[in-house]
Design an enzyme around this catalytic site. Sequence first.
Site, PDB file in Angstrom:
ATOM      1  N   TYR A 141     -11.089  11.417  -8.233  1.00  0.00           N
ATOM      2  CA  TYR A 141     -11.565  10.263  -9.007  1.00  0.00           C
ATOM      3  C   TYR A 141     -11.543  10.541 -10.503  1.00  0.00           C
ATOM      4  O   TYR A 141     -11.279   9.660 -11.303  1.00  0.00           O
ATOM      5  CB  TYR A 141     -13.006   9.909  -8.609  1.00  0.00           C
ATOM      6  N   LYS A 191     -11.186  20.006   4.003  1.00  0.00           N
ATOM      7  CA  LYS A 191      -9.838  20.074   4.580  1.00  0.00           C
ATOM      8  C   LYS A 191      -9.313  21.471   4.275  1.00  0.00           C
ATOM      9  O   LYS A 191      -8.282  21.664   3.620  1.00  0.00           O
ATOM     10  CB  LYS A 191      -8.963  18.952   3.962  1.00  0.00           C
ATOM     11  N   ASP A 223     -10.502  15.064   8.984  1.00  0.00           N
ATOM     12  CA  ASP A 223      -9.878  14.191   9.990  1.00  0.00           C
ATOM     13  C   ASP A 223     -10.682  14.213  11.297  1.00  0.00           C
ATOM     14  O   ASP A 223     -10.929  13.177  11.917  1.00  0.00           O
ATOM     15  CB  ASP A 223      -8.397  14.553  10.217  1.00  0.00           C
ATOM     16  N   ASP A 247     -15.994   8.760   0.127  1.00  0.00           N
ATOM     17  CA  ASP A 247     -15.736   7.326  -0.056  1.00  0.00           C
ATOM     18  C   ASP A 247     -15.224   6.722   1.250  1.00  0.00           C
ATOM     19  O   ASP A 247     -15.704   5.691   1.717  1.00  0.00           O
ATOM     20  CB  ASP A 247     -14.711   7.130  -1.177  1.00  0.00           C
ATOM     21  N   ASP A 251     -17.453   4.280   4.304  1.00  0.00           N
ATOM     22  CA  ASP A 251     -17.077   2.924   4.728  1.00  0.00           C
ATOM     23  C   ASP A 251     -16.933   2.886   6.249  1.00  0.00           C
ATOM     24  O   ASP A 251     -17.347   1.933   6.903  1.00  0.00           O
ATOM     25  CB  ASP A 251     -15.754   2.479   4.091  1.00  0.00           C
TER      26      ASP A 251
HETATM   27  C1  IPM Z   1     -17.954   3.027  -3.520  1.00  0.00           C
HETATM   28  C2  IPM Z   1     -16.858   2.134  -4.016  1.00  0.00           C
HETATM   29  C3  IPM Z   1     -16.392   2.674  -5.371  1.00  0.00           C
HETATM   30  C4  IPM Z   1     -15.847   4.061  -5.129  1.00  0.00           C
HETATM   31  C5  IPM Z   1     -15.369   1.782  -6.092  1.00  0.00           C
HETATM   32  C6  IPM Z   1     -15.881   0.378  -6.289  1.00  0.00           C
HETATM   33  C7  IPM Z   1     -14.930   2.377  -7.403  1.00  0.00           C
HETATM   34  O1  IPM Z   1     -15.818   2.056  -3.107  1.00  0.00           O
HETATM   35  O2  IPM Z   1     -19.000   3.097  -4.191  1.00  0.00           O
HETATM   36  O3  IPM Z   1     -17.782   3.643  -2.473  1.00  0.00           O
HETATM   37  O4  IPM Z   1     -14.688   4.222  -4.731  1.00  0.00           O
HETATM   38  O5  IPM Z   1     -16.593   5.010  -5.342  1.00  0.00           O
HETATM   39 MG    MG Z   2     -16.224   3.083  -1.292  1.00  0.00          MG
END
Ligand code: IPM
Ligand code: MG
Length: 362
Positions: A141, A191, A223, A247, A251
């Site tokens: 990032y 990893k 993974d 990240d 999700d």
């Molecule tokens: C999160 C989001 C952010 C990230 C984006 C919006 C930049 O996906 O907070 O997980 O990738 O960190």
């Molecule tokens: Mg995210």
Amino acid sequence: MNYRITVLPGDGVGPEVMAEGMKVLEAVAKKFGHTFKLEYELIGAVAIDKTDFALPEETLKMCKKSDAVMLAAVGDPRYDDPKLPVHPEDGLLALRKGLGLFANIRPVKVFDELVNASTLKAEVLKGTDFIFVRELTGGVYFAKPKKEWLTTKGRKATDSMTYSEQEIERIVRVGFELARSRKKRLVSVDKANVLKSSRLWRQVAIEVSKDYPDVALSHVLVDACAMQLIRTPTAFDVIVTENLFGDILTDESAQLAGSMGMLPSASLAGIPQSGKPTFGLFEPIHGSAPSIAGKDIANPIATILTVAMMLRYSLALEKEAASVEKAVEVVLKQGYRTDDIMADGNTRVGTRQMGDLIAAEV
Ligand code: IPM
Ligand code: MG
């Protein structure tokens, strides 16, 4: 006590869910006799519209003067074009970096009432309750260099993954501290079969573990972790990992809870130790959801649970935090649901009504 909170409603459904979060905070203020001084500032697309910057200097300054920062969401399809010079998301990344928020804490708790809201089987989900600790200010990032260039054979681009031992050590410590306050099991995700940065990560994790003999450390490849998270989510307690892996995995984990609209997060500037306040930024995991913005249908529970995390981590108000979490549970038990978690036999409510119900329950 008096506390100063910077409030960043941001874009899309942000202002709506933030309003409910603040409603619940107000209920906490009344019940426990605190005063929360709220300072509203701009971030994201609304900030670009007004100032040309995704994170105006004024916003960052105000955040630095406060006890904690609440943020709802950033992102707007009007700024999706990658060729534009500035994007709403830049504001969030600049805020994380500018405030030194290296530790992102994302609890994943599946409420018993919602085991049927997910696409996964209820028997797999029941009892799921773990915490992700994601490194937030390093890795790809914030790669240096981060660029695209032209070669004689065409375009190339790079963002490489770099970690120093200091960056790894402090985030792994956050994992150990949280594990110590829970089931004393820490899973470090990397990893290491391929990446040098992961091999260093694993080594440092093992070194830090000497300070936490009471916590069992194990290592899982990213993974394999992705697979295990949906196969046996109840096997996890505290997981620590680097920025991009975190990240993606968070999700994925959000789907366990049935909806992105249920999950809070905290981004801390220090190592949390129980009872001691740590400065942080608090935001729901979900995005700005522009397609449902302004319709009073967004789920405010993630933001409300985020308020609880703020009370716990940055203000050291554990009782108050627990009362908010309890109120959410009670209202879910009563069968009230926003659209995203609605099932047969439930009572459908909008964003505002959900906020009213939870605030009344605090
Ligand atoms: C999160 C989001 C952010 C990230 C984006 C919006 C930049 O996906 O907070 O997980 O990738 O960190
Ligand atoms: Mg995210």
